[in-house]
Design a protein around this motif. Structure first.
Motif, PDB file in Angstrom:
ATOM      1  N   GLU A 148       0.813  -1.222   0.000  1.00 38.90           N
ATOM      2  CA  GLU A 148       0.000   0.000   0.000  1.00 38.90           C
ATOM      3  C   GLU A 148       0.845   1.270   0.000  1.00 38.90           C
ATOM      4  OE1 GLU A 148      -3.014   0.591   2.998  1.00 38.90           O
ATOM      5  OE2 GLU A 148      -4.259  -0.984   2.112  1.00 38.90           O
ATOM      6  N   ALA A 149       1.846   1.298   0.859  1.00 41.93           N
ATOM      7  CA  ALA A 149       2.665   2.516   0.989  1.00 41.93           C
ATOM      8  C   ALA A 149       3.457   2.773  -0.294  1.00 41.93           C
ATOM      9  CB  ALA A 149       3.604   2.394   2.190  1.00 41.93           C
ATOM     10  N   SER A 150       4.068   1.714  -0.830  1.00 39.16           N
ATOM     11  CA  SER A 150       4.867   1.916  -2.043  1.00 39.16           C
ATOM     12  C   SER A 150       3.983   2.238  -3.253  1.00 39.16           C
ATOM     13  CB  SER A 150       5.758   0.702  -2.313  1.00 39.16           C
ATOM     14  OG  SER A 150       5.051  -0.486  -2.147  1.00 39.16           O
ATOM     15  N   THR A 151       2.789   1.679  -3.290  1.00 37.24           N
ATOM     16  CA  THR A 151       1.863   1.969  -4.391  1.00 37.24           C
ATOM     17  C   THR A 151       1.411   3.424  -4.345  1.00 37.24           C
ATOM     18  OG1 THR A 151       1.097  -0.320  -4.390  1.00 37.24           O
ATOM     19  CG2 THR A 151      -0.332   1.287  -5.455  1.00 37.24           C
ATOM     20  N   GLU A 152       1.159   3.899  -3.140  1.00 37.86           N
ATOM     21  CA  GLU A 152       0.756   5.300  -2.943  1.00 37.86           C
ATOM     22  C   GLU A 152       1.874   6.251  -3.394  1.00 37.86           C
ATOM     23  OE1 GLU A 152      -1.833   6.930  -2.013  1.00 37.86           O
ATOM     24  OE2 GLU A 152      -1.276   8.725  -0.883  1.00 37.86           O
ATOM     25  N   LEU A 153       3.088   5.942  -3.000  1.00 40.02           N
ATOM     26  CA  LEU A 153       4.231   6.776  -3.398  1.00 40.02           C
ATOM     27  C   LEU A 153       4.393   6.751  -4.921  1.00 40.02           C
ATOM     28  CD1 LEU A 153       6.665   8.522  -2.451  1.00 40.02           C
ATOM     29  CD2 LEU A 153       8.020   6.427  -2.507  1.00 40.02           C
ATOM     30  N   LYS A 154       4.261   5.578  -5.500  1.00 39.35           N
ATOM     31  CA  LYS A 154       4.389   5.411  -6.948  1.00 39.35           C
ATOM     32  C   LYS A 154       3.373   6.293  -7.684  1.00 39.35           C
ATOM     33  CE  LYS A 154       4.772   1.420 -10.034  1.00 39.35           C
ATOM     34  NZ  LYS A 154       4.635  -0.040 -10.057  1.00 39.35           N
ATOM     35  N   ARG A 155       2.162   6.296  -7.184  1.00 41.83           N
ATOM     36  CA  ARG A 155       1.088   7.085  -7.786  1.00 41.83           C
ATOM     37  C   ARG A 155       1.428   8.576  -7.760  1.00 41.83           C
ATOM     38  NH1 ARG A 155      -2.839  10.034  -6.134  1.00 41.83           N
ATOM     39  NH2 ARG A 155      -2.478   9.626  -3.921  1.00 41.83           N
ATOM     40  N   ILE A 156       1.937   9.032  -6.615  1.00 46.42           N
ATOM     41  CA  ILE A 156       2.286  10.441  -6.463  1.00 46.42           C
ATOM     42  C   ILE A 156       3.435  10.820  -7.396  1.00 46.42           C
ATOM     43  CG2 ILE A 156       3.219  12.158  -4.842  1.00 46.42           C
ATOM     44  CD1 ILE A 156       1.692  10.468  -2.625  1.00 46.42           C
ATOM     45  N   LEU A 157       4.424   9.943  -7.499  1.00 47.98           N
ATOM     46  CA  LEU A 157       5.579  10.215  -8.347  1.00 47.98           C
ATOM     47  C   LEU A 157       5.171  10.274  -9.824  1.00 47.98           C
ATOM     48  CD1 LEU A 157       8.245   7.970  -6.570  1.00 47.98           C
ATOM     49  CD2 LEU A 157       8.108  10.456  -6.506  1.00 47.98           C
ATOM     50  N   HIS A 158       4.282   9.380 -10.235  1.00 45.37           N
ATOM     51  CA  HIS A 158       3.760   9.396 -11.609  1.00 45.37           C
ATOM     52  C   HIS A 158       3.031  10.699 -11.879  1.00 45.37           C
ATOM     53  CE1 HIS A 158       4.730   5.795 -13.711  1.00 45.37           C
ATOM     54  NE2 HIS A 158       4.283   5.002 -12.760  1.00 45.37           N
ATOM     55  N   GLU A 159       2.208  11.086 -10.914  1.00 43.35           N
ATOM     56  CA  GLU A 159       1.423  12.308 -11.020  1.00 43.35           C
ATOM     57  C   GLU A 159       2.314  13.528 -11.191  1.00 43.35           C
ATOM     58  OE1 GLU A 159      -2.351  11.801  -8.446  1.00 43.35           O
ATOM     59  OE2 GLU A 159      -1.303  13.576  -7.673  1.00 43.35           O
ATOM     60  N   LYS A 160       3.460  13.506 -10.528  1.00 43.91           N
ATOM     61  CA  LYS A 160       4.436  14.603 -10.622  1.00 43.91           C
ATOM     62  C   LYS A 160       5.201  14.571 -11.947  1.00 43.91           C
ATOM     63  CE  LYS A 160       6.148  17.455  -8.093  1.00 43.91           C
ATOM     64  NZ  LYS A 160       7.324  18.200  -7.611  1.00 43.91           N
ATOM     65  N   GLY A 161       5.005  13.520 -12.709  1.00 41.43           N
ATOM     66  CA  GLY A 161       5.666  13.411 -14.003  1.00 41.43           C
ATOM     67  C   GLY A 161       7.126  12.994 -13.905  1.00 41.43           C
ATOM     68  N   ILE A 162       7.462  12.334 -12.832  1.00 32.77           N
ATOM     69  CA  ILE A 162       8.838  11.882 -12.645  1.00 32.77           C
ATOM     70  C   ILE A 162       9.132  10.678 -13.541  1.00 32.77           C
ATOM     71  CG2 ILE A 162      10.419  10.850 -10.921  1.00 32.77           C
ATOM     72  CD1 ILE A 162       9.141  12.901  -8.935  1.00 32.77           C
ATOM     73  N   ASP A 163      10.327  10.706 -14.089  1.00 27.36           N
ATOM     74  CA  ASP A 163      10.820   9.664 -14.988  1.00 27.36           C
ATOM     75  C   ASP A 163      10.497   8.247 -14.490  1.00 27.36           C
ATOM     76  OD1 ASP A 163      12.672   8.994 -17.250  1.00 27.36           O
ATOM     77  OD2 ASP A 163      13.717   8.012 -15.583  1.00 27.36           O
ATOM     78  N   ASP A 164       9.994   7.425 -15.412  1.00 29.88           N
ATOM     79  CA  ASP A 164       9.578   6.053 -15.069  1.00 29.88           C
ATOM     80  C   ASP A 164      10.653   5.238 -14.368  1.00 29.88           C
ATOM     81  OD1 ASP A 164       7.072   6.373 -15.996  1.00 29.88           O
ATOM     82  OD2 ASP A 164       7.341   5.238 -17.860  1.00 29.88           O
ATOM     83  N   ALA A 165      11.884   5.367 -14.837  1.00 34.23           N
ATOM     84  CA  ALA A 165      12.978   4.572 -14.250  1.00 34.23           C
ATOM     85  C   ALA A 165      13.198   4.965 -12.788  1.00 34.23           C
ATOM     86  CB  ALA A 165      14.249   4.776 -15.052  1.00 34.23           C
ATOM     87  N   LEU A 166      13.069   6.254 -12.498  1.00 37.59           N
ATOM     88  CA  LEU A 166      13.236   6.725 -11.117  1.00 37.59           C
ATOM     89  C   LEU A 166      12.054   6.292 -10.257  1.00 37.59           C
ATOM     90  CD1 LEU A 166      14.602  10.368 -11.603  1.00 37.59           C
ATOM     91  CD2 LEU A 166      15.879   8.268 -11.168  1.00 37.59           C
ATOM     92  N   VAL A 167      10.868   6.340 -10.845  1.00 38.73           N
ATOM     93  CA  VAL A 167       9.672   5.905 -10.112  1.00 38.73           C
ATOM     94  C   VAL A 167       9.823   4.436  -9.747  1.00 38.73           C
ATOM     95  CG1 VAL A 167       7.172   5.530 -10.226  1.00 38.73           C
ATOM     96  CG2 VAL A 167       8.165   7.598 -11.239  1.00 38.73           C
TER      97      VAL A 167
END
Ligand SMILES: Nc1ncnc2c1ncn2[C@@H]1O[C@H](COP(=O)(O)OP(=O)(O)OP(=O)(O)O)[C@@H](O)[C@H]1O
Ligand SMILES: [Mg+2]
Length: 150
Positions: free
Chosen positions: A22-41
Motif C-alpha cells: 500500500e505505501a509503495s503503491t501510494e508513493l508510486k502514484r504520487i511520483l507518476h502524477e508529478k511526471g517523474i521519470d519512469d525509471a526513477l519511479v
C-alpha cells in the motif's frame, strides 16, 4: 524549502500482510502524477516496497515518510523494533532470518536491504536493538528543468 515540495507519511502495521504494498503503491502514484521519470519511479517503488515489507515482516509497527522535491525523492522508513543486531550481516545478499511461514509466502531471500541500497543514490540504515530501525533512502532526480545549481 521548495514551494513544490510534497511530503507525506503512511503508517505500517507489523504482521498486516493484507496491506502489503500500500505505501509503495501510494508513493508510486504520487511520483507518476508529478511526471517523474519512469525509471526513477521504479527505483523508488522497489526500494520503498522492500522497506515496507521488512516492517510488515519483522517489526511491530512503523511509519514511512516521503519527501519529494524537484531534486530528490527521499523515503524514511522508521519502525518500533525489535531492531537489527548485526547490520553488516543483515546487509549481506542472501542473509535472512525469515521464518518458514514467511518463506512459504515468497519472502526471505535476503535481498531486500541490498536491493534498497542498489536502488538508492544514498542509503542509510541505523538500528538499535530494543528500539527500532530507521532506513533512509534518497533517489536523485536528474531532470534538466529540475536540476539546480548549488
Ligand atoms: N525493519 C527490520 N527490523 C528488524 N529486522 C530487520 C528489519 N529489516 C531487516 N531485518 C533483518 O535483516 C534481514 C535481511 O533483510 P532483507 O530485507 O535483506 O532480507 P529478507 O527480508 O530476509 O528477505 P527478502 O527481503 O529478500 O524477502 C532480515 O531477515 C531480518 O533479520
Ligand atoms: Mg526484506
Amino acid at each position: 524549502m521548495y514551494k513544490d515540495t510534497i511530503e507525506g507519511s503512511l503508517h505500517i502495521v507489523g504482521g498486516d500482510f493484507s496491506r502489503a504494498g500500500e505505501a509503495s503503491t501510494e508513493l508510486k502514484r504520487i511520483l507518476h502524477e508529478k511526471g517523474i521519470d519512469d525509471a526513477l519511479v521504479r527505483r523508488a517503488a522497489i526500494a520503498t516496497f522492500e522497506a515496507e515489507m521488512n516492517i510488515i515482516i519483522y517489526a511491530t509497527a512503523g511509519i514511512l515518510r516521503y519527501t519529494i522535491t524537484p531534486e530528490e525523492i527521499r523515503v524514511i522508513a522508521e519502525d518500533m523494533g525489535p531492531g537489527i543486531e548485526d547490520i553488516e550481516l543483515a546487509m549481506q545478499e542472501g542473509y535472512s532470518t525469515a521464518p518458514d511461514w514467511v518463506r512459504e509466502m515468497g519472502w526471505g531471500a535476503g535481498m531486500g536491504l541490498p536491493n534498497m541500497k542498489k536502488n538508492s543514490d544514498i542509503f542509510r540504515i541505523d538500528s538499535t536493538v530494543g528500539e527500532g530501525t530507521t532506513v533512509e533512502m534518497i533517489i536523485r532526480i536528474k531532470g534538466k528543468e529540475q536540476s539546480r545549481e548549488d
